[in-house]
Design a protein around this motif. Structure first.
Motif, PDB file in Angstrom:
ATOM      1  N   TYR A 112       0.829  -1.206   0.000  1.00 63.85           N
ATOM      2  CA  TYR A 112       0.000   0.000   0.000  1.00 63.85           C
ATOM      3  C   TYR A 112       0.870   1.265   0.000  1.00 63.85           C
ATOM      4  CZ  TYR A 112      -3.138   3.561   1.939  1.00 63.85           C
ATOM      5  OH  TYR A 112      -3.854   4.709   2.170  1.00 63.85           O
ATOM      6  N   LEU A 113       1.979   1.245   0.763  1.00 65.60           N
ATOM      7  CA  LEU A 113       2.822   2.440   0.893  1.00 65.60           C
ATOM      8  C   LEU A 113       4.039   2.406  -0.022  1.00 65.60           C
ATOM      9  CD1 LEU A 113       2.747   2.947   4.780  1.00 65.60           C
ATOM     10  CD2 LEU A 113       1.436   4.171   3.033  1.00 65.60           C
ATOM     11  N   ALA A 114       4.063   1.473  -0.983  1.00 63.89           N
ATOM     12  CA  ALA A 114       5.183   1.447  -1.925  1.00 63.89           C
ATOM     13  C   ALA A 114       5.237   2.758  -2.702  1.00 63.89           C
ATOM     14  CB  ALA A 114       5.031   0.265  -2.878  1.00 63.89           C
ATOM     15  N   SER A 115       6.416   3.355  -2.731  1.00 61.25           N
ATOM     16  CA  SER A 115       6.650   4.642  -3.420  1.00 61.25           C
ATOM     17  C   SER A 115       5.881   5.784  -2.794  1.00 61.25           C
ATOM     18  CB  SER A 115       6.286   4.538  -4.917  1.00 61.25           C
ATOM     19  OG  SER A 115       7.078   3.538  -5.539  1.00 61.25           O
ATOM     20  N   VAL A 116       5.413   5.608  -1.554  1.00 61.19           N
ATOM     21  CA  VAL A 116       4.720   6.668  -0.825  1.00 61.19           C
ATOM     22  C   VAL A 116       5.645   7.157   0.294  1.00 61.19           C
ATOM     23  CG1 VAL A 116       2.763   7.245   0.662  1.00 61.19           C
ATOM     24  CG2 VAL A 116       2.441   5.775  -1.346  1.00 61.19           C
ATOM     25  N   ALA A 117       5.816   8.461   0.404  1.00 59.62           N
ATOM     26  CA  ALA A 117       6.647   9.008   1.476  1.00 59.62           C
ATOM     27  C   ALA A 117       5.963   8.776   2.817  1.00 59.62           C
ATOM     28  CB  ALA A 117       6.882  10.501   1.244  1.00 59.62           C
ATOM     29  N   HIS A 118       6.667   8.111   3.711  1.00 57.74           N
ATOM     30  CA  HIS A 118       6.123   7.880   5.050  1.00 57.74           C
ATOM     31  C   HIS A 118       7.280   7.754   6.039  1.00 57.74           C
ATOM     32  CE1 HIS A 118       6.832   3.816   3.443  1.00 57.74           C
ATOM     33  NE2 HIS A 118       7.017   3.430   4.693  1.00 57.74           N
ATOM     34  N   VAL A 136      11.109   7.215   4.866  1.00 60.59           N
ATOM     35  CA  VAL A 136      11.088   6.394   3.654  1.00 60.59           C
ATOM     36  C   VAL A 136      10.623   7.302   2.509  1.00 60.59           C
ATOM     37  CG1 VAL A 136      10.143   4.356   2.524  1.00 60.59           C
ATOM     38  CG2 VAL A 136      10.555   4.350   5.000  1.00 60.59           C
ATOM     39  N   PRO A 137      11.468   7.572   1.537  1.00 59.89           N
ATOM     40  CA  PRO A 137      11.095   8.529   0.476  1.00 59.89           C
ATOM     41  C   PRO A 137      10.079   7.923  -0.499  1.00 59.89           C
ATOM     42  CG  PRO A 137      13.243   7.580   0.017  1.00 59.89           C
ATOM     43  CD  PRO A 137      12.848   7.069   1.368  1.00 59.89           C
ATOM     44  N   GLY A 138       9.386   8.786  -1.212  1.00 56.65           N
ATOM     45  CA  GLY A 138       8.422   8.365  -2.218  1.00 56.65           C
ATOM     46  C   GLY A 138       7.785   9.560  -2.879  1.00 56.65           C
ATOM     47  N   SER A 139       7.131   9.324  -4.030  1.00 55.15           N
ATOM     48  CA  SER A 139       6.512  10.419  -4.780  1.00 55.15           C
ATOM     49  C   SER A 139       5.030  10.183  -5.045  1.00 55.15           C
ATOM     50  CB  SER A 139       7.238  10.606  -6.124  1.00 55.15           C
ATOM     51  OG  SER A 139       7.222   9.393  -6.872  1.00 55.15           O
ATOM     52  N   ARG A 140       4.528   9.000  -4.751  1.00 57.16           N
ATOM     53  CA  ARG A 140       3.145   8.674  -5.062  1.00 57.16           C
ATOM     54  C   ARG A 140       2.241   9.037  -3.885  1.00 57.16           C
ATOM     55  NH1 ARG A 140      -0.239   4.312  -4.315  1.00 57.16           N
ATOM     56  NH2 ARG A 140       1.399   3.145  -3.197  1.00 57.16           N
ATOM     57  N   ARG A 141       1.001   9.510  -4.222  1.00 60.81           N
ATOM     58  CA  ARG A 141       0.002   9.765  -3.195  1.00 60.81           C
ATOM     59  C   ARG A 141      -0.834   8.513  -3.007  1.00 60.81           C
ATOM     60  NH1 ARG A 141      -4.455  14.659  -2.547  1.00 60.81           N
ATOM     61  NH2 ARG A 141      -5.684  13.619  -0.910  1.00 60.81           N
ATOM     62  N   VAL A 175      -0.487   1.512  11.315  1.00 55.69           N
ATOM     63  CA  VAL A 175      -0.423   2.678  10.436  1.00 55.69           C
ATOM     64  C   VAL A 175      -1.335   3.766  10.988  1.00 55.69           C
ATOM     65  CG1 VAL A 175      -0.804   3.560   8.108  1.00 55.69           C
ATOM     66  CG2 VAL A 175       0.044   1.224   8.426  1.00 55.69           C
ATOM     67  N   VAL A 176      -0.803   4.998  11.031  1.00 51.92           N
ATOM     68  CA  VAL A 176      -1.594   6.170  11.410  1.00 51.92           C
ATOM     69  C   VAL A 176      -1.501   7.165  10.256  1.00 51.92           C
ATOM     70  CG1 VAL A 176      -1.932   8.031  13.061  1.00 51.92           C
ATOM     71  CG2 VAL A 176      -1.107   5.801  13.854  1.00 51.92           C
ATOM     72  N   MET A 177      -2.672   7.611   9.748  1.00 52.99           N
ATOM     73  CA  MET A 177      -2.715   8.540   8.622  1.00 52.99           C
ATOM     74  C   MET A 177      -3.859   9.516   8.819  1.00 52.99           C
ATOM     75  SD  MET A 177      -2.278   5.806   5.457  1.00 52.99           S
ATOM     76  CE  MET A 177      -2.275   7.116   4.225  1.00 52.99           C
ATOM     77  N   ASN A 178      -3.866  10.543   7.973  1.00 51.49           N
ATOM     78  CA  ASN A 178      -5.070  11.350   7.860  1.00 51.49           C
ATOM     79  C   ASN A 178      -6.121  10.541   7.109  1.00 51.49           C
ATOM     80  OD1 ASN A 178      -3.931  13.604   9.136  1.00 51.49           O
ATOM     81  ND2 ASN A 178      -3.007  14.295   7.206  1.00 51.49           N
ATOM     82  N   ALA A 179      -7.379  10.688   7.492  1.00 55.43           N
ATOM     83  CA  ALA A 179      -8.431   9.882   6.869  1.00 55.43           C
ATOM     84  C   ALA A 179      -8.563  10.160   5.377  1.00 55.43           C
ATOM     85  CB  ALA A 179      -9.769  10.134   7.580  1.00 55.43           C
ATOM     86  N   ASP A 180      -8.207  11.376   4.945  1.00 54.00           N
ATOM     87  CA  ASP A 180      -8.313  11.712   3.526  1.00 54.00           C
ATOM     88  C   ASP A 180      -7.002  11.472   2.781  1.00 54.00           C
ATOM     89  OD1 ASP A 180      -6.809  13.691   4.623  1.00 54.00           O
ATOM     90  OD2 ASP A 180      -8.105  15.357   4.019  1.00 54.00           O
ATOM     91  N   ALA A 181      -6.022  10.831   3.430  1.00 51.96           N
ATOM     92  CA  ALA A 181      -4.740  10.460   2.814  1.00 51.96           C
ATOM     93  C   ALA A 181      -3.928  11.662   2.365  1.00 51.96           C
ATOM     94  CB  ALA A 181      -4.955   9.504   1.647  1.00 51.96           C
TER      95      ALA A 181
END
Length: 495
Positions: A112-118, A136-141, A175-181
């Motif tokens: 799910y978080l592949a290529s996503v900055a987290h 962890v760097p990434g460029s995808r939303r 995982v903790v995120m904003n609900a709207d990603a």
């Protein structure tokens, strides 16, 4: 010393110390169980977690089942036993937007978080509170986390969100995120754990610790009684007549009457407990630098003896309370421990008065340092309740000033720290004596006498707080290697 009684003291001490450790663990576990909230969770305080990326993830949480027994054991960093606990997570968005918290298999989270900055949480320090992350760097939303169907347990929405997860086997991630990603996760979160093992574990630890403690105390007391009887059975021809080191008949004769002093010297009454030391003329210049290493065998032995003294002093206190008498065998044993300790101190750290290695014995011996206490025929039942703490406070304050090291305190932020620095007055005087020996080869008699005066004052306070005598220690510094006005030792009898 008879080997059997020595073994009883050693084994008893080990059992009792182990029992105390188990009891402490049982109390700690019981306290944890009692602190679980109304919902049964033991929770952490709410803390702030903030990153600029899309998500906060946990370290690897792995639990594995033992296929042979069906039970689960911890494996990996941050693991938790499967089936033994339930975890609660609670989070609130600081920005007032919706928050998402979820637990899922790590493989799903990584996809799910592949290529996503987290940011992966790597460390949490509680005092002061501080978090560390691995970026962890990434460029995808990412897609909205709530739209994913593979979460094992999740909670999403505005306000405070809460999830409860019974721990099961697997490789997991939180995982903790904003609900709207959206980027920028800023939450107040706390965690809790609930386990049905706390109460049975506390009961087991308390019962096991109690049994070990009782068994250890009994062995220590019987061992001390045996060692004390062997010394007290020796007649006045074997010892110098001070009670507690002679036979029963000699003990009663030497005591006189309770609360009286043995003799009167030029500076006042002689206290019925005597600490003596003779400065040897051939003290080495540099041996004192390594004596603290040489006494290691004595330190090991004295650890067991002093634990036994602590136990037997408590037993003697109850005996005094109900019979007004200090059991002679225990008295003899405890005096022997004090005597042993004084010889080691005189040799290594409290006086540096001799290079002769201390003997391994509780009894009096041909050694330039000695210690005796007159055995009291009767002791006050009431004083035993207060003389070791309340009445001794003035003396303890003086002794602390003579023997304690400074402990400065300093504050950084909201935290106060303390550290022990420097040396005590007694330690400083002994150090000066050692340096004089090192550079001049001479130990000034006046300095030795002053050091012995401090040692004697400390010893008298120990005698009083250790319940040996009702006589209150005098507020004076009796200097010198021998006690002025002390009874003659050559006739084989006490005062």
């Amino acid at each position: 010393m008879k080997a059997g009684y020595v073994v009883m003291v050693i084994v008893g001490t080990l059992l009792a110390v182990s029992g105390i450790g188990l009891l402490a663990g049982g109390v700690a576990v019981a306290t944890v169980a009692a602190q679980q909230g109304r919902d049964g969770f033991l929770t952490t305080p709410s803390s702030s977690f903030s990153v600029a990326s899309y998500a906060i993830t946990s370290p690897n949480l792995t639990t594995e089942s033992d296929s042979g027994t069906g039970t689960s054991t911890q494996a990996g960093s941050g693991g938790m036993p499967s089936g033994l606990a339930t975890v609660m997570l609670e989070a609130t968005s600081v920005r007032g937007t919706g928050v998402f918290i979820g637990i899922a298999p790590r493989a799903e989270v990584e996809r799910y978080l592949a290529s996503v900055a987290h940011c992966e949480l790597t460390s949490v320090n509680s005092t002061p509170f501080r978090t560390e992350y691995r970026e962890v760097p990434g460029s995808r939303r990412p897609a909205r986390p709530g739209s994913q169907t593979w979460w094992t347990v999740a909670a999403s929405g505005p306000g405070t969100q809460r999830l409860v997860w019974p721990v099961v086997s697997g490789d997991w991630a939180v995982v903790v995120m904003n609900a709207d990603a959206t980027q920028g996760v800023d939450v107040e979160a706390r965690a809790g754990v609930r386990s049905g093992l706390f109460v049975p574990a506390a009961v087991a630890l308390l019962l096991g610790g109690g049994l070990l403690l009782v068994a250890g105390v009994l062995l220590v007391v019987f061992g001390a009684l045996g060692l004390g009887r062997r010394d007290s059975a020796q007649g006045p021809d074997d010892h110098d007549g001070a009670v507690g080191t002679t036979g029963t008949a000699g003990a009663m004769g030497a005591a006189g009457a309770m609360g009286t002093v043995a003799a009167t010297g030029p500076s006042g009454p002689v206290y019925p407990a005597r600490l003596e030391g003779t400065l040897q003329p051939d003290v080495s210049r540099g041996l004192w630098l390594v004596k603290w290493i040489l006494i290691f065998p004595h330190v090991v032995v004295l650890f067991f003896l002093w634990f036994a003294t602590l136990v037997t002093t408590i037993v003697a206190g109850f005996a005094i309370l109900f019979t007004a008498r200090y059991p002679l065998a225990l008295f003899t044993f405890n005096v022997g421990v004090l005597r042993w300790s004084w010889r080691v101190g005189f040799y290594a750290h409290s006086a540096l008065g001799t290079d002769r290695y201390p003997p391994f014995t509780l009894a009096p011996a041909d050694y330039p340092a000695d210690l005796d206490i007159d055995y009291p025929e009767r002791l006050s039942r009431g004083l035993v309740l207060v003389k070791w703490w309340l009445l001794a406070i003035p003396q303890i304050l003086i002794v602390s000033a003579l023997t304690s090291t400074p402990t400065p305190r300093y504050t950084i932020g909201d935290t106060t720290y303390s550290t022990t620095t420097g040396v005590s007055l007694l330690g400083l005087l002994v150090l000066i004596a050692g340096l004089m020996l090192l550079f001049t080869g001479h130990y000034r008699q006046s300095l030795f006498d002053f050091i012995l005066g401090i040692d004697r004052w400390v010893f008298r306070v120990v005698v009083h707080t250790g319940l040996f005598r009702d006589d209150y220690p005098p507020f004076r510094l009796d200097q010198g290697g021998t006690e002025t006005g002390a009874p003659d030792r050559g006739n084989g009898r006490g005062c």
